[in-house]
Design a protein around this motif. Structure first.
Motif, PDB file in Angstrom:
ATOM      1  N   UNK A 149       0.932  -1.052   0.177  1.00  0.00           N
ATOM      2  CA  UNK A 149      -0.001   0.035  -0.087  1.00  0.00           C
ATOM      3  C   UNK A 149       0.677   1.319   0.000  1.00  0.00           C
ATOM      4  N   UNK A 150       0.930   2.020  -0.858  1.00  0.00           N
ATOM      5  CA  UNK A 150       1.410   3.397  -1.078  1.00  0.00           C
ATOM      6  C   UNK A 150       0.849   4.365  -0.129  1.00  0.00           C
ATOM      7  N   UNK A 151       1.624   5.076   0.427  1.00  0.00           N
ATOM      8  CA  UNK A 151       1.107   6.282   1.464  1.00  0.00           C
ATOM      9  C   UNK A 151       1.947   7.505   1.361  1.00  0.00           C
ATOM     10  N   UNK A 152       1.182   8.466   0.673  1.00  0.00           N
ATOM     11  CA  UNK A 152       2.174   9.735   0.441  1.00  0.00           C
ATOM     12  C   UNK A 152       1.994  10.611   1.733  1.00  0.00           C
ATOM     13  N   UNK A 153       3.118  11.392   1.741  1.00  0.00           N
ATOM     14  CA  UNK A 153       3.303  12.362   3.123  1.00  0.00           C
ATOM     15  C   UNK A 153       3.811  13.482   2.750  1.00  0.00           C
ATOM     16  N   UNK A 154       3.082  14.652   2.890  1.00  0.00           N
ATOM     17  CA  UNK A 154       3.454  16.083   2.600  1.00  0.00           C
ATOM     18  C   UNK A 154       4.777  16.201   3.476  1.00  0.00           C
ATOM     19  N   UNK A 155       5.600  17.066   2.594  1.00  0.00           N
ATOM     20  CA  UNK A 155       6.894  17.685   3.478  1.00  0.00           C
ATOM     21  C   UNK A 155       6.731  18.217   4.712  1.00  0.00           C
ATOM     22  N   UNK A 156       7.564  17.716   5.837  1.00  0.00           N
ATOM     23  CA  UNK A 156       7.320  18.576   7.338  1.00  0.00           C
ATOM     24  C   UNK A 156       7.710  19.796   7.157  1.00  0.00           C
ATOM     25  N   UNK A 157       6.970  20.758   7.697  1.00  0.00           N
ATOM     26  CA  UNK A 157       7.522  22.195   7.482  1.00  0.00           C
ATOM     27  C   UNK A 157       8.668  22.482   8.434  1.00  0.00           C
ATOM     28  N   UNK A 158       9.449  23.559   7.796  1.00  0.00           N
ATOM     29  CA  UNK A 158      10.496  24.379   8.434  1.00  0.00           C
ATOM     30  C   UNK A 158      10.130  24.995   9.584  1.00  0.00           C
ATOM     31  N   UNK A 178       1.333  17.264  -4.287  1.00  0.00           N
ATOM     32  CA  UNK A 178       0.890  15.805  -3.629  1.00  0.00           C
ATOM     33  C   UNK A 178      -0.494  15.552  -3.274  1.00  0.00           C
ATOM     34  N   UNK A 179      -1.086  16.525  -2.792  1.00  0.00           N
ATOM     35  CA  UNK A 179      -2.578  16.382  -2.274  1.00  0.00           C
ATOM     36  C   UNK A 179      -3.462  16.073  -3.457  1.00  0.00           C
ATOM     37  N   UNK A 180      -3.175  16.868  -4.574  1.00  0.00           N
ATOM     38  CA  UNK A 180      -3.605  16.584  -5.923  1.00  0.00           C
ATOM     39  C   UNK A 180      -3.551  15.078  -6.464  1.00  0.00           C
ATOM     40  N   UNK A 181      -2.326  14.658  -6.339  1.00  0.00           N
ATOM     41  CA  UNK A 181      -2.103  13.503  -6.960  1.00  0.00           C
ATOM     42  C   UNK A 181      -2.779  12.316  -5.924  1.00  0.00           C
ATOM     43  N   UNK A 183      -5.365  12.465  -4.432  1.00  0.00           N
ATOM     44  CA  UNK A 183      -6.836  12.476  -4.428  1.00  0.00           C
ATOM     45  C   UNK A 183      -7.125  11.871  -5.794  1.00  0.00           C
ATOM     46  N   UNK A 184      -6.136  12.191  -6.832  1.00  0.00           N
ATOM     47  CA  UNK A 184      -6.558  11.624  -8.453  1.00  0.00           C
ATOM     48  C   UNK A 184      -6.198   9.997  -8.363  1.00  0.00           C
ATOM     49  N   UNK A 185      -4.863   9.844  -7.575  1.00  0.00           N
ATOM     50  CA  UNK A 185      -4.659   8.491  -7.642  1.00  0.00           C
ATOM     51  C   UNK A 185      -5.055   7.555  -6.288  1.00  0.00           C
ATOM     52  N   UNK A 186      -6.059   8.117  -5.693  1.00  0.00           N
ATOM     53  CA  UNK A 186      -6.581   7.259  -4.598  1.00  0.00           C
ATOM     54  C   UNK A 186      -5.620   6.819  -3.595  1.00  0.00           C
ATOM     55  N   UNK A 187      -4.774   7.623  -3.288  1.00  0.00           N
ATOM     56  CA  UNK A 187      -3.755   7.090  -2.417  1.00  0.00           C
ATOM     57  C   UNK A 187      -3.783   7.889  -1.279  1.00  0.00           C
TER      58      UNK A 187
END
Length: 269
Positions: A149-158, A178-181, A183-187
């Motif tokens: 199962x792939x899981x995307x994680x946006x970059x932690x903030x500075x 990344x959020x857009x991807x 949603x479109x790839x159902x990840x």
């Protein structure tokens, strides 16, 4: 979620992919026979998540602290490496040993963006809405092709604040892309950028220094010390829970104190 124990964990559950360690060797433990129902969280990312050695202490990647929030039976294989982008990680062949070791039911947690934005470096730069998303699709497809199962994680903030004392975003369009991807790839998406930004806002300008690698000789607003790594790992674990990526019984200590002394840095190979 409670249930912490009084001492440090009785076994280390991190499979480190240190710079300079052969990738095949780093991935090898994941290939060992494991009990039924056990699974591994493979982490592909950059220096904010990576395992650090003793020479780098007290700098701490949040992937070093993630095992503290996972029950036995869920291992962490940390393949994050300093300085890598979604592009350079692929171009250097670092995804290959991950995909060779990953199994059905495992997770591939993908966090890139910090170094993708370095437009002066063609070895690392990706454009948010095109090449960045294209690279991320390769991680997603690779995991899915192997039943993981792939899981995307946006970059932690500075750690950055404006003149009014508000925590500000530093990652441009990469989190939105990344959020857009996702949603479109159902990840599944762990929005660490939004969660960490909210945490820094709550803590404020001065208190956040206690979470980053601020020392007598260094003022680092990107990388974490043990406290910061633990709290970002907690954000990731809570997101894994909230998005039903991991089952409640696979998680622990989500609301418990985790001693900074549990963080250790191995000697460089």
């Amino acid at each position: 979620m409670s249930g912490s124990r009084g001492g440090a964990p009785t076994r280390r559950r991190v499979v480190a992919a240190l710079a300079g360690v052969p990738l095949a060797a780093a991935a090898a433990p994941a290939a060992v026979a494991r009990p039924a129902g056990a699974r591994t969280v493979f982490l592909a990312g950059d220096s904010t998540a990576a395992q650090k050695d003793a020479e780098a202490a007290p700098e701490t990647g949040w992937g070093m602290a993630l095992p503290f929030f996972l029950h036995r039976g869920v291992e962490v294989a940390n393949h994050a490496v300093n300085g890598r982008s979604s592009k350079s990680f692929l171009d250097e062949g670092r995804l290959t040993p991950v995909l060779d070791a990953i199994r059905p039911g495992d997770l591939l947690l993908i966090q890139f963006g910090h170094n993708d934005a370095k437009s002066a470096d063609p070895a690392r730069y990706t454009e948010p809405w095109s090449s960045y998303q294209d690279r991320l699709r390769q991680y997603v497809a690779g995991a899915r092709e192997r039943g993981a199962r792939p899981v995307l994680a946006t970059s932690v903030e500075r750690r950055r604040f404006d003149t009014a004392g508000n925590a500000t975003s530093t990652h441009g369009d990469y989190p939105a892309a990344m959020r857009d991807l996702a949603a479109r790839e159902a990840v599944s998406l762990l929005d660490l950028q939004a969660a960490s930004l909210a945490l820094w806002q709550r803590l404020g300008l001065e208190e956040t220094k206690k979470y980053f690698n601020w020392t007598a000789t260094e003022q680092d607003n990107t990388h974490f010390n043990p406290l910061g790594a633990i709290e970002v790992a907690r954000l990731a674990a809570r997101a894994l829970h909230d998005h039903d990526v991991l089952r409640p019984r696979e998680l622990r200590r989500l609301d418990d104190a985790v001693p900074e002394s549990w963080i250790t840095w191995p000697q460089a190979a």
